[in-house]
Design a protein around this motif. Structure first.
Motif, PDB file in Angstrom:
ATOM      1  N   UNK A 285       0.820  -1.206   0.000  1.00 20.44           N
ATOM      2  CA  UNK A 285       0.000   0.000   0.000  1.00 20.44           C
ATOM      3  C   UNK A 285       0.863   1.269   0.000  1.00 20.44           C
ATOM      4  N   UNK A 286       0.469   2.263  -0.792  1.00 14.56           N
ATOM      5  CA  UNK A 286       1.221   3.531  -0.839  1.00 14.56           C
ATOM      6  C   UNK A 286       0.836   4.438   0.334  1.00 14.56           C
ATOM      7  N   UNK A 287       1.399   4.166   1.504  1.00 12.34           N
ATOM      8  CA  UNK A 287       0.967   4.868   2.711  1.00 12.34           C
ATOM      9  C   UNK A 287       1.384   6.338   2.715  1.00 12.34           C
ATOM     10  N   UNK A 288       2.510   6.661   2.098  1.00 13.71           N
ATOM     11  CA  UNK A 288       2.918   8.071   2.038  1.00 13.71           C
ATOM     12  C   UNK A 288       1.934   8.872   1.192  1.00 13.71           C
ATOM     13  N   UNK A 289       1.563   8.318   0.066  1.00  9.30           N
ATOM     14  CA  UNK A 289       0.569   8.982  -0.773  1.00  9.30           C
ATOM     15  C   UNK A 289      -0.745   9.127  -0.036  1.00  9.30           C
ATOM     16  N   UNK A 290      -1.088   8.123   0.739  1.00  9.18           N
ATOM     17  CA  UNK A 290      -2.334   8.158   1.497  1.00  9.18           C
ATOM     18  C   UNK A 290      -2.347   9.330   2.485  1.00  9.18           C
TER      19      UNK A 290
END
Length: 473
Positions: A285-290
């Motif tokens: 999952x792209x947590x930084x983008x989130x």
């Protein structure tokens, strides 16, 4: 400052600390100390009183939760704070207690404390902005010639350079960094006007006291008197923070889309539990983008609240100033969380240039149709070339063949067109590397310009606070 568990998830401990209750209260005490020292220097109060007041302007000496609780009844945190400060001074020097908060008002204390906290918050943002900008410029330099699909209206459009795309992410951040410094120089000013902004109690010495307070606090002196209900520069600073959050949201949007499994062109760093799923072990999952997208989603509402609070009544706002105070920290909390998250992502970003090329080739040459039509137009005219390519692209969709094969076959069948066409040159129009050339040329120049702009910001290394705080003697 107390934040919810979900707010904490989307910001950083450093920014939470800036707007912590103790830090804001200490900022208020710093104002009271600076005021007393300035008034003593101007001969308004005894030196002994200034020293007595300064000696107990320490937030650690006070019950801050009790002050916050009392503020709900008083209508301002400054009222119980000044009351407790006066009582504490009186314990050691009853006469000096008469000079606490002399000629000032609650908004002076709170606005000045918020300006102090905001200066610290801006320093944190500036530091992370510098890091993120440098990382993006470094990545762009590595990928100036890397072909990647450009997408418009969420559909494949043409080939561009990944470095060019990275520079499009970077330019707004550089502008925000410069603009924040410029706006901060106008907004981070001491607040000191007394009851209705006239400094009436201090008389003719009031302006000199205000300049001394500004100098003692490291803030700018207000150019046009107290800004109790002149909120334009202050709100403008908040709006610049919201614009920065929006630019970070743009980066996060592109990153999250390019990191989708079906696209697979980018991936955020993984490992140590980062980006995992509680149910699906395969996910990354792209947590930084989130986190950055969450900030971009939330900040418009906070910015709108600042704008809505500007219609403050007469010389002191009723409800709208208080609403502004409550909204202010949220802008910085969200934006710093987004900045740090993207900075971490870019530090370990995985760029799959092979997958980028695979995605280009997977479109069977359709994205080169415009370039081919432009070339053929010189031989058969623009309308006929456009119609020919339109028909051939439909054949690609129906047959599954690639556009280059069908185009060359069509040219070979047409003697007139065959004589006017250089098939070797035509083949190059379907080459992703060749198609990247225009973006690469622009990216080279843009990279140079942005590197120079970034270096200039570092060379200036200026304090964003105005230097107009000289004290008249």
């Amino acid at each position: 400052m107390s934040v919810s568990i979900f707010d904490s998830f989307l910001t950083t401990p450093e920014m939470i600390a800036v707007f912590d209750d103790t830090e804001i209260v200490q900022g208020m005490f710093r104002f009271e100390e600076a005021l007393a020292r300035a008034q003593a220097a101007e001969g308004m109060i005894p030196d002994t009183a200034a020293r007595a007041i300064a000696s107990v302007c320490n937030a650690q000496l006070y019950d801050i939760p009790a002050l916050v609780n009392a503020s709900r009844r008083a209508g301002s945190l400054a009222i119980p704070l000044v009351k407790e400060l006066t009582k504490t001074v009186a314990l050691f020097n009853p006469e000096s207690a008469n000079y606490v908060h002399w000629g000032s008002t609650s908004q002076d204390v709170i606005d000045s404390a918020m300006a102090l906290a905001t200066g610290k918050a801006l320093a944190l943002l500036d530091q992370r902005l510098q890091s993120l900008i440098n990382q993006l410029l470094h990545l762009a330099g590595q990928h100036l010639a890397t072909p990647v699909l450009a997408r418009t209206l969420m559909q494949p459009a043409q080939v561009t350079s990944f470095g060019f795309k990275l520079l499009n992410w970077t330019a707004p951040l550089l502008r925000s960094r410069l603009q924040l410094r410029t706006v901060a120089a106008r907004a981070l000013r001491v607040q000191l006007g007394g009851a209705v902004g006239t400094l009436a109690v201090m008389g003719a010495q009031g302006p000199a006291v205000a300049r001394r307070v500004a100098q003692n606090l490291g803030l700018g002196a207000a150019e046009h008197g107290a800004w109790h209900t002149q909120r334009d520069e202050w709100v403008r600073l908040g709006l610049e923070i919201a614009v920065l959050a929006g630019s970070l949201g743009k980066i996060a949007t592109d990153l999250s889309l390019m990191a989708q499994g079906e696209i697979g062109e980018l991936a955020e760093p993984s490992g140590n539990g980062r980006g995992g799923s509680s149910a699906m072990p395969h996910k990354r999952n792209p947590v930084s983008a989130m986190i950055a997208l969450a900030a971009a989603t939330r900040t418009p509402q906070h910015a709108a609240a600042l704008l809505a609070s500007m219609g403050q009544q007469h010389e002191r706002g009723l409800g709208n100033w208080q609403a502004e105070l409550a909204e202010w920290p949220a802008l910085f909390l969200s934006t710093h969380g987004a900045l740090c998250a993207l900075d971490e992502a870019m530090a370990g970003l995985h760029v799959d240039s092979a997958r980028m090329l695979e995605n280009i080739n997977g479109l069977r040459g359709l994205i080169f149709a415009e370039a081919v039509a432009a070339y053929l137009a010189s031989a058969i005219g623009r309308p006929q070339a456009h119609a020919m390519m339109e028909e051939l692209t439909q054949q690609v969709m129906a047959s599954g063949q690639d556009l280059a094969t069908l185009t060359i076959a069509a040219i070979r069948k047409d003697p007139d067109l065959r004589d006017k066409t250089d098939l070797a040159h035509l083949q190059t129009l379907f080459d992703p590397v060749t198609a990247t050339a225009a973006a690469e040329r622009l990216a080279h120049q843009q990279l140079h310009d942005l590197q120079e702009a970034a270096a200039a910001l570092e060379l200036r290394a200026e304090n964003p606070i105005p230097s107009n705080t000289e004290v008249s003697q």
